[in-house]
Design a protein around this motif. Structure first.
Motif, short mmCIF file in Angstrom:
data_model
loop_
_atom_site.label_atom_id
_atom_site.label_comp_id
_atom_site.label_asym_id
_atom_site.label_seq_id
_atom_site.Cartn_x
_atom_site.Cartn_y
_atom_site.Cartn_z
N MET A 109 0.84 -1.21 0.00
CA MET A 109 0.00 0.00 0.00
C MET A 109 0.87 1.26 0.00
SD MET A 109 -3.08 -1.06 -0.01
CE MET A 109 -4.15 -2.39 0.47
N PHE A 110 1.99 1.18 -0.74
CA PHE A 110 2.91 2.30 -0.90
C PHE A 110 3.53 2.75 0.42
CE2 PHE A 110 -0.26 2.49 -4.30
CZ PHE A 110 0.57 2.33 -5.40
N GLY A 111 3.70 1.81 1.34
CA GLY A 111 4.33 2.12 2.62
C GLY A 111 3.38 2.69 3.65
N ARG A 112 2.12 2.35 3.53
CA ARG A 112 1.10 2.87 4.46
C ARG A 112 1.46 2.57 5.92
NH1 ARG A 112 -4.69 0.35 4.01
NH2 ARG A 112 -3.50 -1.40 4.83
N GLY A 113 1.99 1.37 6.19
CA GLY A 113 2.33 0.99 7.55
C GLY A 113 3.50 1.79 8.12
N TYR A 114 4.18 2.53 7.26
CA TYR A 114 5.30 3.37 7.68
C TYR A 114 5.02 4.84 7.35
CZ TYR A 114 8.02 -0.83 8.49
OH TYR A 114 8.48 -2.04 8.97
N LEU A 115 3.74 5.21 7.40
CA LEU A 115 3.31 6.60 7.15
C LEU A 115 3.70 7.10 5.76
CD1 LEU A 115 4.27 8.07 10.64
CD2 LEU A 115 2.03 7.21 9.90
N PHE A 116 3.77 6.20 4.80
CA PHE A 116 4.11 6.50 3.40
C PHE A 116 5.53 7.02 3.22
CE2 PHE A 116 -0.52 6.71 3.67
CZ PHE A 116 -0.86 5.75 2.72
N ILE A 117 6.35 6.88 4.24
CA ILE A 117 7.76 7.27 4.12
C ILE A 117 8.45 6.49 3.00
CG2 ILE A 117 10.00 7.28 5.32
CD1 ILE A 117 8.40 8.01 7.88
#
Length: 148
Positions: A109-117
């Protein structure tokens, strides 16, 4: 006679960029280690991609730190472009083919779990590399030993 040696220390936004890459390297490494040890059989593709992301973040961190040394600037480009490609491909696949990823990866999800960083970081990395090219290496001609 005074000669000044240009500083090879990274300062400012470059230092912040390296710190963020190092944090992502630690986070991705920790996440992939736990995922692989605890439940690899549940989602081998997702967990393998998390491990790959960890390796890319470690490599990018090192390459940015040593980017002024021969070869490392190129390694930084390869790592960061690979990272951007990975987050775009895995992000798109996780949106459009969610069955491929029953568990999240670092790039899901384009790094959703890492705040999109993971989506934004390579863009800043590419910008930094473009604006901080290393100085070309100047070599002096070899001395023939002859005196004019």
């Amino acid at each position: 006679m005074s000669t000044s040696v240009p500083s090879t220390r990274m300062t400012g936004i470059g230092r912040v960029l390296v710190i963020v890459y190092a944090v992502m390297a630690l986070a991705a490494t920790g996440r992939s280690f736990v995922q692989i040890v605890r439940q690899f059989d549940d989602a081998p593709l997702a967990y393998s991609l998390s491990a790959l992301a960890a390796v890319v973040y470690v490599l990018a961190t090192l390459a940015l730190v040593f980017a002024r040394r021969p070869g490392w600037y190129t390694v930084a480009w390869v790592a960061i472009v690979f990272e951007l490609t990975g987050v775009l491909v895995v992000g798109a696949l996780s949106v459009f083919l969610p069955d491929l990823f029953p568990h999240d990866t670092v790039w899901s999800m384009f790094g959703r779990g890492y705040l999109f960083i993971p989506l934004v970081l390579p863009v800043f990395g590419i910008w930094w590399l473009r604006t901080h090219r290393p100085a070309p290496v100047v070599t002096e001609p070899a001395s023939t030993g002859a005196v004019a």
